[in-house]
Design a protein around this motif. Structure first.
Motif, PDB file in Angstrom:
ATOM      1  N   ILE A 268       0.849  -1.204   0.000  1.00 56.96           N
ATOM      2  CA  ILE A 268       0.000   0.000   0.000  1.00 56.96           C
ATOM      3  C   ILE A 268       0.882   1.251   0.000  1.00 56.96           C
ATOM      4  O   ILE A 268       1.730   1.423   0.870  1.00 56.96           O
ATOM      5  CB  ILE A 268      -0.948  -0.013   1.219  1.00 56.96           C
ATOM      6  N   ARG A 269       0.662   2.080  -1.023  1.00 57.01           N
ATOM      7  CA  ARG A 269       1.471   3.294  -1.212  1.00 57.01           C
ATOM      8  C   ARG A 269       0.603   4.398  -1.819  1.00 57.01           C
ATOM      9  O   ARG A 269      -0.516   4.122  -2.238  1.00 57.01           O
ATOM     10  CB  ARG A 269       2.621   3.008  -2.205  1.00 57.01           C
ATOM     11  N   PRO A 270       1.142   5.617  -1.923  1.00 54.43           N
ATOM     12  CA  PRO A 270       0.383   6.660  -2.634  1.00 54.43           C
ATOM     13  C   PRO A 270       0.054   6.211  -4.064  1.00 54.43           C
ATOM     14  O   PRO A 270       0.864   5.539  -4.710  1.00 54.43           O
ATOM     15  CB  PRO A 270       1.343   7.858  -2.640  1.00 54.43           C
ATOM     16  N   VAL A 271      -1.108   6.573  -4.546  1.00 55.16           N
ATOM     17  CA  VAL A 271      -1.535   6.205  -5.903  1.00 55.16           C
ATOM     18  C   VAL A 271      -0.515   6.727  -6.913  1.00 55.16           C
ATOM     19  O   VAL A 271      -0.103   7.885  -6.847  1.00 55.16           O
ATOM     20  CB  VAL A 271      -2.916   6.837  -6.219  1.00 55.16           C
TER      21      VAL A 271
ATOM     22  N   SER B 252      -4.145  13.505  -6.213  1.00 54.49           N
ATOM     23  CA  SER B 252      -3.969  14.533  -5.171  1.00 54.49           C
ATOM     24  C   SER B 252      -5.258  15.297  -4.888  1.00 54.49           C
ATOM     25  O   SER B 252      -5.438  15.817  -3.791  1.00 54.49           O
ATOM     26  CB  SER B 252      -2.846  15.500  -5.562  1.00 54.49           C
ATOM     27  N   GLY B 253      -6.172  15.345  -5.856  1.00 49.99           N
ATOM     28  CA  GLY B 253      -7.416  16.066  -5.619  1.00 49.99           C
ATOM     29  C   GLY B 253      -8.537  15.202  -5.065  1.00 49.99           C
ATOM     30  O   GLY B 253      -9.681  15.663  -4.960  1.00 49.99           O
ATOM     31  N   TYR B 254      -8.233  13.978  -4.719  1.00 47.66           N
ATOM     32  CA  TYR B 254      -9.268  13.044  -4.249  1.00 47.66           C
ATOM     33  C   TYR B 254      -9.117  12.797  -2.747  1.00 47.66           C
ATOM     34  O   TYR B 254      -8.010  12.881  -2.217  1.00 47.66           O
ATOM     35  CB  TYR B 254      -9.163  11.712  -4.999  1.00 47.66           C
ATOM     36  N   PRO B 255     -10.205  12.473  -2.082  1.00 44.21           N
ATOM     37  CA  PRO B 255     -10.111  12.236  -0.634  1.00 44.21           C
ATOM     38  C   PRO B 255      -9.412  10.927  -0.267  1.00 44.21           C
ATOM     39  O   PRO B 255      -9.073  10.730   0.892  1.00 44.21           O
ATOM     40  CB  PRO B 255     -11.571  12.223  -0.167  1.00 44.21           C
ATOM     41  N   ALA B 256      -9.196  10.027  -1.223  1.00 47.34           N
ATOM     42  CA  ALA B 256      -8.455   8.786  -0.947  1.00 47.34           C
ATOM     43  C   ALA B 256      -7.228   8.766  -1.854  1.00 47.34           C
ATOM     44  O   ALA B 256      -7.363   8.820  -3.081  1.00 47.34           O
ATOM     45  CB  ALA B 256      -9.327   7.570  -1.211  1.00 47.34           C
ATOM     46  N   ARG B 257      -6.044   8.736  -1.255  1.00 47.56           N
ATOM     47  CA  ARG B 257      -4.814   8.905  -2.054  1.00 47.56           C
ATOM     48  C   ARG B 257      -3.860   7.727  -1.955  1.00 47.56           C
ATOM     49  O   ARG B 257      -2.733   7.790  -2.421  1.00 47.56           O
ATOM     50  CB  ARG B 257      -4.090  10.183  -1.619  1.00 47.56           C
ATOM     51  N   LEU B 258      -4.307   6.645  -1.340  1.00 50.22           N
ATOM     52  CA  LEU B 258      -3.473   5.442  -1.250  1.00 50.22           C
ATOM     53  C   LEU B 258      -4.102   4.328  -2.080  1.00 50.22           C
ATOM     54  O   LEU B 258      -5.318   4.294  -2.283  1.00 50.22           O
ATOM     55  CB  LEU B 258      -3.359   4.981   0.202  1.00 50.22           C
ATOM     56  N   ALA B 259      -3.251   3.420  -2.529  1.00 55.05           N
ATOM     57  CA  ALA B 259      -3.758   2.246  -3.254  1.00 55.05           C
ATOM     58  C   ALA B 259      -2.749   1.120  -3.130  1.00 55.05           C
ATOM     59  O   ALA B 259      -1.587   1.339  -2.783  1.00 55.05           O
ATOM     60  CB  ALA B 259      -3.972   2.590  -4.738  1.00 55.05           C
ATOM     61  N   GLY B 260      -3.215  -0.080  -3.417  1.00 57.45           N
ATOM     62  CA  GLY B 260      -2.317  -1.211  -3.570  1.00 57.45           C
ATOM     63  C   GLY B 260      -2.139  -1.466  -5.053  1.00 57.45           C
ATOM     64  O   GLY B 260      -3.048  -1.932  -5.721  1.00 57.45           O
ATOM     65  N   GLU B 261      -0.963  -1.104  -5.590  1.00 56.18           N
ATOM     66  CA  GLU B 261      -0.695  -1.278  -7.023  1.00 56.18           C
ATOM     67  C   GLU B 261       0.348  -2.376  -7.209  1.00 56.18           C
ATOM     68  O   GLU B 261       1.324  -2.455  -6.462  1.00 56.18           O
ATOM     69  CB  GLU B 261      -0.184   0.029  -7.634  1.00 56.18           C
TER      70      GLU B 261
ATOM     71  N   SER C 120      -9.723   7.956   4.196  1.00 57.01           N
ATOM     72  CA  SER C 120      -9.012   9.154   3.745  1.00 57.01           C
ATOM     73  C   SER C 120      -7.696   9.341   4.500  1.00 57.01           C
ATOM     74  O   SER C 120      -6.993  10.315   4.287  1.00 57.01           O
ATOM     75  CB  SER C 120      -9.901  10.396   3.926  1.00 57.01           C
ATOM     76  N   VAL C 121      -7.349   8.369   5.343  1.00 61.97           N
ATOM     77  CA  VAL C 121      -6.072   8.427   6.066  1.00 61.97           C
ATOM     78  C   VAL C 121      -4.927   8.318   5.057  1.00 61.97           C
ATOM     79  O   VAL C 121      -4.984   7.520   4.123  1.00 61.97           O
ATOM     80  CB  VAL C 121      -5.988   7.291   7.110  1.00 61.97           C
ATOM     81  N   GLU C 122      -3.884   9.125   5.249  1.00 62.17           N
ATOM     82  CA  GLU C 122      -2.816   9.188   4.238  1.00 62.17           C
ATOM     83  C   GLU C 122      -1.553   8.425   4.618  1.00 62.17           C
ATOM     84  O   GLU C 122      -0.644   8.288   3.800  1.00 62.17           O
ATOM     85  CB  GLU C 122      -2.465  10.648   3.936  1.00 62.17           C
ATOM     86  N   ASP C 123      -1.485   7.950   5.845  1.00 64.25           N
ATOM     87  CA  ASP C 123      -0.313   7.171   6.273  1.00 64.25           C
ATOM     88  C   ASP C 123      -0.557   5.702   5.905  1.00 64.25           C
ATOM     89  O   ASP C 123      -1.482   5.070   6.421  1.00 64.25           O
ATOM     90  CB  ASP C 123      -0.142   7.329   7.795  1.00 64.25           C
ATOM     91  N   PRO C 124       0.268   5.150   4.974  1.00 60.84           N
ATOM     92  CA  PRO C 124       0.026   3.769   4.526  1.00 60.84           C
ATOM     93  C   PRO C 124      -0.014   2.755   5.670  1.00 60.84           C
ATOM     94  O   PRO C 124      -0.653   1.714   5.546  1.00 60.84           O
ATOM     95  CB  PRO C 124       1.214   3.485   3.593  1.00 60.84           C
ATOM     96  N   ALA C 125       0.655   3.062   6.771  1.00 59.84           N
ATOM     97  CA  ALA C 125       0.690   2.114   7.897  1.00 59.84           C
ATOM     98  C   ALA C 125      -0.521   2.269   8.814  1.00 59.84           C
ATOM     99  O   ALA C 125      -0.727   1.458   9.714  1.00 59.84           O
ATOM    100  CB  ALA C 125       1.978   2.311   8.700  1.00 59.84           C
TER     101      ALA C 125
END
Lengths: 87, 411
Positions: B41-44, B50-59, B216-221
């Motif tokens: 899990i990391r930033p998209v 950056s303009g979305y309320p959810a900015r993490l994803a599993g890619e 919407s939490v931005e810390d992957p952990a």
């Protein structure tokens, strides 16, 4: 349009099947033997219509079963000379 | 006649696994990372989120499409279909089966899907609106379609037998495998099944955000913490697993290596909204264990659905406590390392269950140090060694779908 231009477009629009040499003597090889189904031919004729600003008849995909036949349809619309082989 | 069919194909076994996951491309890379607790899990990065309320994803990391997909298929396939084709090739090769050697029409494909090729579809719709119909690819006709993975896998591997696609959101990864088993019971020898999914693009993000369950939490952990007091929703991911499911006798006859049996399965629906009553998850688990003729005490590990939404976590914890007693069974959620993969999630959990049996180890749940107060769960937070003979996999799909599958060692 010559064969080389057509095969370049085919490569860009639809890729190349493994084991097919598009740079070989493919002018009269049926598209299905080259690994191109009707959707691939539809895709490339759509791009040609758009980029060369020509209109091909709806039957082109069904009737143009080889690169030579497709080039004839295209060049007729382009008002160009009949098919010349690859440069 | 029915009896004949049932005795002939009473057992379905898993003989091949292929994985594309956010914490590993390929089965062994993913499994190694999973046991080590390595999250994907990391930033998209697939689009500017950056303009979305959810900015993490599993890619899925390090996936170069041209390295895995024939050039003929590149113009015609969405990213998630390329991932599915890659996993399917690994699974078929892993099984050692050669579909060409099987009787005609005896091998097929049943996959799970949710949205189809959203990223491809968005690009072509933008071309339509922005430039005109002449700029839309002819391949849009199927590349966006939710059944596309089944079709492309079928064509690539010459699997001309029964095929299908299941759309039950997150439950699909189990429902598809059960449908594959139905086809084996009807006489097929081998079905390529499972799910690989993903829609990490603005259109997919907008659709998933509307569901209201993305964090919407931005810390992957700290973002996806199922069963924790701080649970705030989930992170979405891409990938999944493709599995080869075979008739046990057919597998034995060709000397196949068997990972395990699909010993039980059940699906239930939740009560209609507003009706009240207990959600259907416990009943699905009970029915699956009944079909496997196993008591809850026989279960060595539960792979939880792990919604990461407090109310849903509570429901799942209650179902597990009702069935197994307080802290009565080890529970894990390796999807804390991948995010929720929609139709791919439960198939990936099945793969993890099969490898838990093979390697005698339960993979961990990461980032959750302890379940919230009031959840009487034995949550596995570090890889736990010990024999695993029976695993229960749970999955819930939005809209009230519940599915449960029981996987057992094959002996």
């Amino acid at each position: 349009m010559n064969l080389k231009e057509l095969t370049t477009l085919l490569r860009d629009c639809a890729g190349v099947d493994e084991g097919v040499d598009l740079d070989g003597d493919v002018l009269d090889v049926p598209f299905d033997e080259l690994g191109y189904d009707s959707l691939a031919v539809l895709q490339v004729t759509g791009v040609i219509e758009r980029d060369y600003k020509i209109q091909l008849s709806d039957d082109t995909v069904a009737e143009a079963t080889t690169p030579r036949l497709l080039l004839e349809f295209i060049n007729e619309q382009l008002g160009a000379a009949p098919v010349a082989n690859a440069a | 006649m029915t009896t004949d069919l049932q005795t002939r194909t009473a057992t379905a076994v898993f003989t091949g696994i292929g994985v594309t996951a956010p914490n590993g491309l390929g089965t062994e890379a993913w499994w190694r990372a999973t046991l080590a607790g390595e999250s994907g899990i990391r930033p998209v990065s697939r689009f500017d989120a950056s303009g979305y309320p959810a900015r993490l994803a599993g890619e899925v990391p390090g996936f170069e499409a041209a390295d895995h997909i024939p050039s003929r298929l590149l113009p015609a396939t969405d990213h998630m279909t390329r991932l599915a084709l890659t996993a399917a090739k690994e699974a078929v090769e892993d099984s050692g089966a050669d579909p060409a050697e099987l009787p005609p029409h005896s091998a097929g494909v049943v996959t799970a899907a949710s949205a189809g090729g959203f990223e491809y579809g968005q690009r072509e719709l933008q071309a339509l609106w922005g430039k005109g119909g002449q700029y839309v690819s002819a391949y849009q006709s199927y590349a966006w379609f939710y059944a596309v993975n089944t079709g492309q896998i079928s064509i690539r591997h010459g699997l001309k037998g029964p095929s299908g696609v299941l759309v039950t959101e997150q439950a699909g990864g189990l429902d598809a495998v059960a449908q594959a088993r139905r086809q084996l019971r009807k006489g097929s020898k081998l079905i390529v099944t499972g799910g690989v999914d993903g829609a990490i693009c603005p259109w997919g993000w907008t659709a998933q955000l509307a569901g209201g369950r993305m964090t919407s939490v931005e810390d992957p952990a700290r973002a996806y913490l199922p069963f924790a007091a701080e649970a705030s929703g989930h992170v979405a991911g891409e990938g999944g697993a493709i599995l080869v499911l075979e008739d046990a006798e057919a597998a034995r006859a060709r000397g196949a290596r068997v990972y395990g049996r699909l010993a039980g399965y059940a699906a239930t629906f939740d009560p209609a909204p507003g009706r009240g009553g207990e959600p259907g998850l416990r009943r699905a688990a009970e029915l699956a264990l009944d079909e496997a003729s196993l008591a809850p005490s026989a279960v060595d590990v539960v792979f939880a659905d792990a919604a990461g939404v407090p109310e849903l976590d509570r429901q799942e914890a209650d179902a597990l406590t009702a069935l197994f007693g307080p802290r009565g069974v080890p529970v894990t959620a390796p999807k804390t390392m991948t995010g929720r993969l929609n139709a791919g999630a439960a198939s990936l959990d099945l793969a993890a269950a099969l490898l838990s049996v093979r390697d005698a180890v339960i993979p961990p749940t990461v980032n959750v140090t302890a379940p919230a107060e009031g959840y009487a769960l034995d949550l596995v937070t570090e890889a736990r060694r010990g024999p695993v003979r029976t695993a229960l996999v749970l999955a819930r799909g939005r809209g009230g779908f519940n599915a449960a599958a029981v996987v057992t060692a094959d002996d």
